[in-house]
Design an enzyme around this catalytic site. Sequence first.
Site, PDB file in Angstrom:
ATOM      1  N   SER A   1      30.935  -9.465 -12.386  1.00  0.00           N
ATOM      2  CA  SER A   1      31.681  -9.393 -13.649  1.00  0.00           C
ATOM      3  C   SER A   1      31.580 -10.701 -14.414  1.00  0.00           C
ATOM      4  O   SER A   1      31.134 -11.719 -13.874  1.00  0.00           O
ATOM      5  CB  SER A   1      33.160  -9.087 -13.368  1.00  0.00           C
ATOM      6  OG  SER A   1      33.779 -10.223 -12.772  1.00  0.00           O
ATOM      7  N   LYS A   2      32.012 -10.643 -15.652  1.00  0.00           N
ATOM      8  CA  LYS A   2      32.037 -11.857 -16.480  1.00  0.00           C
ATOM      9  C   LYS A   2      32.940 -12.913 -15.842  1.00  0.00           C
ATOM     10  O   LYS A   2      32.660 -14.110 -15.902  1.00  0.00           O
ATOM     11  CB  LYS A   2      32.543 -11.511 -17.880  1.00  0.00           C
ATOM     12  CG  LYS A   2      32.624 -12.718 -18.814  1.00  0.00           C
ATOM     13  CD  LYS A   2      33.160 -12.321 -20.175  1.00  0.00           C
ATOM     14  CE  LYS A   2      33.284 -13.529 -21.080  1.00  0.00           C
ATOM     15  NZ  LYS A   2      34.207 -14.556 -20.619  1.00  0.00           N
TER      16      LYS A   2
END
Length: 500
Positions: free
Chosen positions: A262-263
């Site tokens: 994920s970011k």
Amino acid sequence: MSKQVRVRFAPSPTGPLHIGGVRTALFNYLFAKKHGGVFYLRIEDTDQTRFVPGAEAYIFEALEWLGIAPDETVGKNEKFGPYRQSERKAMYKQYADQLLNSGWAYYAFDTAESLDAMRKEAEANGKTFIYNHSVREQLDNSLTVSREKVEERKANGEHYVIRFKTPVNEILELKDIIRGDIKFDTNLLDDKVLFKSDGMPTYHLANIVDDHLMETSHVIRGEEWLPSLPLHHLLYKAFGWNAPEFAHLPLILKPIGNGKLSKRDGDKMGFPVFPLEWKTEEGVSSGYRENGFFPEAVINFLALLGWNDGTEQEIFSLEELVEKFDLNRIHKAGAKFDPEKNKWFNHQYLQKQSDASLAESFKTILDKKGISTSLDLTKIVGMIKERANFVTEFWDLADYFFEAPTSYDEKAAKNWKEETPGLMQQVISELNKMEDFTSTNIETLLKEWMTTNEIGMGKVMQPLRLSLVGALKGPHLFDIIEMIGKAETVKRIEKAIASL
């Protein structure tokens, strides 16, 4: 393959393109090129509530930068256009109607509130509410209301959706190129919404209709779409169409721990998860391009996330990837993302660049710092690039060529002994005697002087490097001396004598 290969990348313009999406695009591109087929890009923007301005342009720019631009897309070879789903809106209703007329779909008038109440009631009883064969005959839909009443309610403007009528008591035996044979029990599936009263299809209907009309031969997509496979298979069956072949790619996993990359992982560990920088009012998310990655390096490390050619080879050009790519060599298990390995890939590609082209990039960095120089940047780059992963590191590796040190590394300064100033004065004296001021000549003469006077190499070389660089770093010392010249070398030694 008997039919022409046509594969697609179909992102939604809801924000920046995640690196996982880039890998999906890459695998589709490689498969198409391997088989002399077409790689097209369709923008799936039916959910206008999630549309983000600038996201579509970002997708095109990212693929262009990476060198995997589509053959067909918005404004380019629009053989099956339009390539934005929002511009295809008018056609989907007829396909929803076709499913209604053939008994594969039905109208549902249930309100969001009534469905929410049923979910809560099921949860209270330790169950999960699923809108399917087990409850649909008791709910507010066209299976329990007369056709006349349905038309009356529609005419009165009541909100409705069109749901797919999932068959009962069937075991679907489906094939996935990567995962092999997979079975699904239709009794466990829900009756997905296909169409809404606002005239917009949901993802499932639009996706199947467009893949059929655009003659998609293979659907290569992320593992997260695997639960949708039975519905999509049934939709093809309901329409009487031949389904494409499916291949579901493994997830890209976090570098540490479990779960999908994920970011947040990138923010926490200091690496990008987007190909290009993305700016919002909340801030800036960095991209691989702005972090100094070569697009070829990004393509290379992404290709090896979940795929290999069965050899130990790690460095592949795009042409080699096309030649060797095979869906059957994609792993089922998720691929762990390794930011340090990605830097290694970029290092390999940096070493392949010509010194002249790297010098141009370095000059841009120097220009931004307001530094003009007559020094040979091509030569300097040749001296330092082996220590660099990125062009952006060149300044830290070479600042001493352009600016004399203003401070000296404390640990290295311990090599500066009582006799060092006297030795450095003698070095100045030897340098001043030299006329052929080349690296080779300087090295030969200074080493002869040390040997003749029985002076240990370390007593001279380390303090001399400290005087010129400010630390015990940098390439071959005599190359540095030749590059900065006699006058500057003497000046820096004299400054070190005075300072240290």
